[in-house]
Design a protein around this motif. Structure first.
Motif, short mmCIF file in Angstrom:
data_model
loop_
_atom_site.label_atom_id
_atom_site.label_comp_id
_atom_site.label_asym_id
_atom_site.label_seq_id
_atom_site.Cartn_x
_atom_site.Cartn_y
_atom_site.Cartn_z
N ALA A 81 5.81 21.08 -20.30
CA ALA A 81 6.34 21.28 -18.95
C ALA A 81 7.65 22.04 -18.96
N LEU A 82 8.51 21.75 -19.90
CA LEU A 82 9.81 22.42 -19.96
C LEU A 82 9.67 23.86 -20.42
N LEU A 83 8.80 24.09 -21.40
CA LEU A 83 8.61 25.45 -21.89
C LEU A 83 7.90 26.32 -20.87
N LEU A 84 6.93 25.74 -20.16
CA LEU A 84 6.22 26.52 -19.14
C LEU A 84 7.15 26.94 -18.03
N ASP A 128 14.45 16.77 -28.41
CA ASP A 128 15.70 17.51 -28.59
C ASP A 128 15.44 18.91 -29.13
N ASP A 129 14.50 19.03 -30.07
CA ASP A 129 14.15 20.34 -30.61
C ASP A 129 13.55 21.24 -29.54
N ILE A 130 12.69 20.67 -28.72
CA ILE A 130 12.04 21.45 -27.67
C ILE A 130 13.06 21.86 -26.61
N VAL A 131 13.95 20.95 -26.27
CA VAL A 131 15.00 21.28 -25.30
C VAL A 131 15.88 22.41 -25.84
N ALA A 132 16.18 22.36 -27.13
CA ALA A 132 17.01 23.42 -27.73
C ALA A 132 16.30 24.77 -27.63
N LYS A 133 14.98 24.77 -27.80
CA LYS A 133 14.21 26.02 -27.69
C LYS A 133 14.14 26.51 -26.25
N ALA A 134 14.22 25.58 -25.32
CA ALA A 134 14.03 25.92 -23.91
C ALA A 134 15.33 25.85 -23.12
N GLU A 135 16.44 26.10 -23.79
CA GLU A 135 17.72 26.10 -23.08
C GLU A 135 17.63 27.08 -21.92
N PRO A 136 18.32 26.78 -20.85
CA PRO A 136 18.21 27.66 -19.69
C PRO A 136 18.65 29.08 -20.02
N THR A 137 17.93 30.00 -19.45
CA THR A 137 18.30 31.38 -19.66
C THR A 137 19.62 31.64 -18.93
N GLU A 138 20.34 32.59 -19.39
CA GLU A 138 21.63 32.92 -18.78
C GLU A 138 21.39 33.36 -17.34
N GLN A 139 22.01 32.67 -16.41
CA GLN A 139 21.87 32.99 -15.00
C GLN A 139 23.01 33.90 -14.55
N LEU A 140 22.74 34.64 -13.53
CA LEU A 140 23.79 35.46 -12.93
C LEU A 140 24.80 34.56 -12.24
N SER A 141 26.05 34.92 -12.30
CA SER A 141 27.05 34.20 -11.51
C SER A 141 26.81 34.54 -10.05
N ALA A 142 27.41 33.77 -9.16
CA ALA A 142 27.26 34.03 -7.73
C ALA A 142 27.78 35.43 -7.39
N GLN A 143 28.88 35.84 -8.02
CA GLN A 143 29.44 37.16 -7.75
C GLN A 143 28.51 38.27 -8.24
N GLU A 144 27.94 38.09 -9.42
CA GLU A 144 27.00 39.10 -9.95
C GLU A 144 25.76 39.18 -9.06
N ALA A 145 25.26 38.02 -8.65
CA ALA A 145 24.09 38.00 -7.77
C ALA A 145 24.40 38.67 -6.44
N GLU A 196 4.24 31.85 -24.57
CA GLU A 196 3.85 32.37 -25.88
C GLU A 196 4.24 31.42 -26.99
N GLN A 197 5.15 30.47 -26.73
CA GLN A 197 5.55 29.52 -27.76
C GLN A 197 4.60 28.34 -27.83
N LEU A 198 3.69 28.25 -26.86
CA LEU A 198 2.82 27.09 -26.80
C LEU A 198 1.48 27.40 -27.46
N THR A 199 0.98 26.40 -28.11
CA THR A 199 -0.42 26.45 -28.53
C THR A 199 -1.11 25.44 -27.64
N ASP A 200 -1.30 24.24 -28.12
CA ASP A 200 -1.82 23.18 -27.28
C ASP A 200 -0.85 22.02 -27.31
N LYS A 201 0.42 22.32 -27.51
CA LYS A 201 1.42 21.28 -27.63
C LYS A 201 1.60 20.57 -26.31
N GLY A 202 1.83 19.31 -26.41
CA GLY A 202 2.16 18.56 -25.21
C GLY A 202 0.98 17.91 -24.56
N GLY A 203 -0.18 18.49 -24.61
CA GLY A 203 -1.35 17.86 -24.02
C GLY A 203 -1.06 17.39 -22.61
#
Length: 187
Positions: A169-172, A67-84, A178-185
């Motif tokens: 996988a989610l962060l990559l 849950d913590d990792i998902v919170a850090k990796a929330e999807p970036t704001e995407q353009l709406s179809a109209q903006e795109a 840059e947030q990764l060290t060797d997390k996740g293996g």
């Protein structure tokens, strides 16, 4: 993570929840949490201590970590179809001679919806170009790609929770290397 590191977390759980510290118990916890960074495990353990009323299980700690990792990796704001579409239309207007440059300026997801620089150029030089049809086709393609991207993200989250994918996988995917060290293996 080392066995001694997980043992230090289990000592705290033993004090608070009367978790029996046997060699087998420590081994089980270590095997379940080995793919996670010890700092993430400690942080999740402290969060569990604040709210957990019963003896913790490795799955409880894994859920908090994910849950913590998902919170850090929330999807970036995407353009709406109209903006795109406004970006695409501008690119079409400039693509009679510069279609490759215009295509390369577009965000990656918009490029996928457009298809290629050649598509921009053909729309730019087509005497029968129909703006409404082209826009409608683009909007459908772009919206489908957005939905597919979100579904893939949700699937990865479930796979991470089940231990089928490394946490990284989610962060990559989000370009957060840059947030990764060797997390996740690897699993």
């Amino acid at each position: 993570m080392q066995r001694g590191e997980i043992a230090s977390v289990l000592v705290v759980f033993n004090e608070l929840y009367d978790l029996q510290l046997t060699e087998l118990n420590t081994e089980i916890w270590f095997n379940a949490l080995a793919m996670y960074d010890i700092e993430d495990v400690k942080s999740a353990a402290m969060k569990y201590i604040r709210t957990g009323k019963y003896k913790p299980k490795p799955a409880d700690i894994i859920d908090i970590i994910v849950d913590d990792i998902v919170a850090k990796a929330e999807p970036t704001e995407q353009l709406s179809a109209q903006e795109a579409w406004s970006l695409v239309y501008k690119a079409i207007c400039n693509s009679a001679y510069k279609s490759i440059e215009e295509f390369n300026k577009l965000p990656e997801l918009v490029q996928k919806a457009v298809g290629s620089a050649e598509n921009l150029k053909s729309n730019a030089i087509d005497a029968n170009f129909n703006l409404g049809v082209t826009q409608s086709n683009f909007n459908k393609a772009y919206t489908t790609l957005l939905k597919r991207q979100e579904n893939d993200r949700l699937l990865k989250i479930e796979q991470i929770k089940r231990g089928e994918l490394p946490v990284s996988a989610l962060l990559l995917e989000r370009g957060n290397n840059e947030q990764l060290t060797d997390k996740g293996g690897t699993s």
